[in-house]
Design an enzyme around this catalytic site. Structure first.
Site, PDB file in Angstrom:
ATOM      1  N   HIS A  55      54.123  50.131  75.743  1.00 42.17           N
ATOM      2  CA  HIS A  55      55.077  51.243  75.218  1.00 42.17           C
ATOM      3  C   HIS A  55      56.643  50.852  74.705  1.00 42.17           C
ATOM      4  O   HIS A  55      57.007  49.671  75.522  1.00 42.17           O
ATOM      5  CB  HIS A  55      55.040  52.441  75.771  1.00 42.17           C
ATOM      6  CG  HIS A  55      53.834  53.227  75.603  1.00 42.17           C
ATOM      7  ND1 HIS A  55      53.587  54.347  76.514  1.00 42.17           N
ATOM      8  CD2 HIS A  55      52.730  53.141  74.909  1.00 42.17           C
ATOM      9  CE1 HIS A  55      52.475  54.811  76.073  1.00 42.17           C
ATOM     10  NE2 HIS A  55      51.720  54.073  75.164  1.00 42.17           N
ATOM     11  N   GLU A  57      59.547  51.871  75.812  1.00 38.91           N
ATOM     12  CA  GLU A  57      60.429  51.932  77.084  1.00 38.91           C
ATOM     13  C   GLU A  57      60.110  50.669  78.012  1.00 38.91           C
ATOM     14  O   GLU A  57      61.077  50.266  78.545  1.00 38.91           O
ATOM     15  CB  GLU A  57      59.910  52.976  77.837  1.00 38.91           C
ATOM     16  CG  GLU A  57      60.359  54.534  77.173  1.00 38.91           C
ATOM     17  CD  GLU A  57      58.936  55.075  76.469  1.00 38.91           C
ATOM     18  OE1 GLU A  57      58.749  56.271  76.658  1.00 38.91           O
ATOM     19  OE2 GLU A  57      58.218  54.130  75.810  1.00 38.91           O
ATOM     20  N   CYS A  91      55.136  55.431  81.317  1.00 44.97           N
ATOM     21  CA  CYS A  91      56.782  55.134  81.298  1.00 44.97           C
ATOM     22  C   CYS A  91      57.611  55.832  82.002  1.00 44.97           C
ATOM     23  O   CYS A  91      58.693  55.432  82.372  1.00 44.97           O
ATOM     24  CB  CYS A  91      56.855  55.275  79.710  1.00 44.97           C
ATOM     25  SG  CYS A  91      56.010  53.953  78.666  1.00 44.97           S
ATOM     26  N   ALA A 160      55.701  57.390  39.537  1.00 40.58           N
ATOM     27  CA  ALA A 160      56.728  56.395  38.928  1.00 40.58           C
ATOM     28  C   ALA A 160      56.524  57.074  37.480  1.00 40.58           C
ATOM     29  O   ALA A 160      55.358  56.774  36.966  1.00 40.58           O
ATOM     30  CB  ALA A 160      56.002  55.028  39.267  1.00 40.58           C
ATOM     31  N   ALA A 168      52.221  57.119  31.827  1.00 43.92           N
ATOM     32  CA  ALA A 168      51.631  56.077  30.946  1.00 43.92           C
ATOM     33  C   ALA A 168      51.461  56.641  29.490  1.00 43.92           C
ATOM     34  O   ALA A 168      51.906  57.795  29.262  1.00 43.92           O
ATOM     35  CB  ALA A 168      50.116  56.138  31.337  1.00 43.92           C
ATOM     36  N   ARG A 213      52.062  43.232  48.960  1.00 42.47           N
ATOM     37  CA  ARG A 213      52.097  41.838  48.362  1.00 42.47           C
ATOM     38  C   ARG A 213      53.604  41.471  48.722  1.00 42.47           C
ATOM     39  O   ARG A 213      54.196  40.765  47.839  1.00 42.47           O
ATOM     40  CB  ARG A 213      51.650  41.443  46.843  1.00 42.47           C
ATOM     41  CG  ARG A 213      50.111  42.026  46.793  1.00 42.47           C
ATOM     42  CD  ARG A 213      49.600  41.736  45.338  1.00 42.47           C
ATOM     43  NE  ARG A 213      50.388  42.636  44.338  1.00 42.47           N
ATOM     44  CZ  ARG A 213      49.692  43.781  43.991  1.00 42.47           C
ATOM     45  NH1 ARG A 213      48.830  44.178  44.906  1.00 42.47           N
ATOM     46  NH2 ARG A 213      50.235  44.588  43.233  1.00 42.47           N
ATOM     47  N   GLU A 257      48.803  57.551  45.492  1.00 48.65           N
ATOM     48  CA  GLU A 257      49.554  56.913  44.537  1.00 48.65           C
ATOM     49  C   GLU A 257      49.010  57.416  43.438  1.00 48.65           C
ATOM     50  O   GLU A 257      49.380  56.991  42.381  1.00 48.65           O
ATOM     51  CB  GLU A 257      49.276  55.324  44.659  1.00 48.65           C
ATOM     52  CG  GLU A 257      50.314  54.921  45.816  1.00 48.65           C
ATOM     53  CD  GLU A 257      50.907  53.331  45.207  1.00 48.65           C
ATOM     54  OE1 GLU A 257      50.637  52.945  44.014  1.00 48.65           O
ATOM     55  OE2 GLU A 257      51.249  52.631  46.208  1.00 48.65           O
ATOM     56  N   ALA A 263      47.132  63.586  42.314  1.00 48.13           N
ATOM     57  CA  ALA A 263      48.275  64.142  42.824  1.00 48.13           C
ATOM     58  C   ALA A 263      48.271  65.650  42.680  1.00 48.13           C
ATOM     59  O   ALA A 263      48.809  66.499  43.699  1.00 48.13           O
ATOM     60  CB  ALA A 263      49.602  63.540  41.930  1.00 48.13           C
TER      61      ALA A 263
END
Length: 327
Positions: A55, A57, A91, A160, A168, A213, A257, A263
């Site tokens: 973890h 900590e 922790c 986008a 498009a 990528r 996406e 969407a």
């Protein structure tokens, strides 16, 4: 010149930014950040490691070795765990042994094995504990907290578009609406998510790779998910409807996406927690709209749902993000 002291909220914001480096390799654990500070200076820092252990900590304390943390403050985005695990010590026990003066916690852990018990253990040991419940730590733990609260991953929708809201041309041509800087920004966000999803039509028409990528981050490509009633391609998981994202076991974050139908279906079921909108300085006119019907019955229903959280310029393209306002 006198330097202004850094507030607890500012230190926590820095700790939350550090925590973002843990995703998504920390899965199945939440990505936590921890910073040890003394006299206004950072002594050490840590994030949740690959596979969830050690973890944050524990990593931050490693720098000290067997030395005490007396006189120091630890900032940690999530309450230190209090339950025993074969994968490592609690922790809260490590911190009791290290004896920092103060521990500032961003969020209490909703896991019933720790919820409040970690902070209580620290206080019993004489350590001052402050719980901020602040926006920065909450945002950094959004996937983990959403999974606990709603039983599903935190969902981000990426769009986008052209200036007139098209994704498009009428024939489906969409590569590329935005420029290289915007596309690199998308890949950076892909690298922080557990899963990425597109609809069946987008899969068939665009044949997207849905990977990362960016040099050095190729190993952070998210698990691919397809929204369809068809047969699952090799290496791709399928869900038939948006509500089935709850079945994505272990996934804390999902990046949607597209396309327009997928969407719209997520928006219609109010399953989008954040929107990433990339807008190119182009006008397409008649084309394919970014969204289909989302079930809106009155314009008044559209107001008060989204809060602007970020805006920036990426080359010639603009980026804005919005989070869903929920009670």
């Amino acid at each position: 010149m006198t330097q202004t002291a850094i507030s607890d909220a500012e230190w926590m914001a820095a700790t939350a930014r550090l925590a973002s480096r843990a995703y998504p390799l920390c899965r199945p654990n939440p990505g936590v950040g921890a910073i040890l500070v003394k006299n206004g200076r950072v002594i050490s820092r840590g994030i949740t490691q690959v596979g969830g252990r050690p973890h944050a900590e524990a990593i931050a304390l490693q720098t000290l070795g067997n030395a005490s943390a007396e006189g120091m403050t630890m900032y940690v985005t999530l309450e230190p765990c209090a339950h025993a695990s074969p994968r490592g010590p609690a922790c809260s026990d490590l911190l009791v042994a290290a004896k920092p003066d103060r521990i500032v916690i961003g969020q209490l852990d909703p896991d019933p094995r720790t919820n409040g018990a970690g902070a209580q253990r620290l206080r019993k040991a004489g350590i001052e504990v402050l719980v901020l419940d602040d926006e920065a730590s909450r945002a950094s733990l959004a996937g983990f907290l959403t999974r606990h609260r709603l039983g599903r991953p935190f969902v981000t929708l990426k769009l986008a578009t052209s200036m007139d809201g098209q994704i498009a041309m009428t024939d489906g041509t969409s590569q590329w609406i935005t420029g290289e800087k915007a596309r690199a920004h998308v890949h950076a966000h892909r690298a922080r998510h557990d899963c990425i999803l597109v609809g069946g039509a987008t899969w068939r028409e665009d044949k997207p790779r849905l990977d990362v990528r960016l040099p050095g981050l190729e190993d952070r490509s998210p698990e691919r998910v397809l929204l369809t009633r068809g047969i699952a391609p090799d290496g791709v998981r399928i869900i038939n409807k948006p509500s089935q994202i709850s079945s994505l076991e272990g996934a804390q974050t999902l990046y949607v996406e597209g396309g327009a139908a997928a969407a719209a279906s997520f928006l219609a079921e109010d399953l989008i927690d954040e929107i990433h909108l990339y807008r190119a300085p182009i006008i397409i006119g008649e084309g394919r709209s970014a969204l289909g019907d989302i079930g809106l019955e009155a314009l008044s229903e559209a107001h008060g749902r989204w809060k602007l959280t970020e805006t920036r310029q990426l080359g010639s393209d603009s980026f804005t993000s919005y989070v869903r306002i929920r009670s």
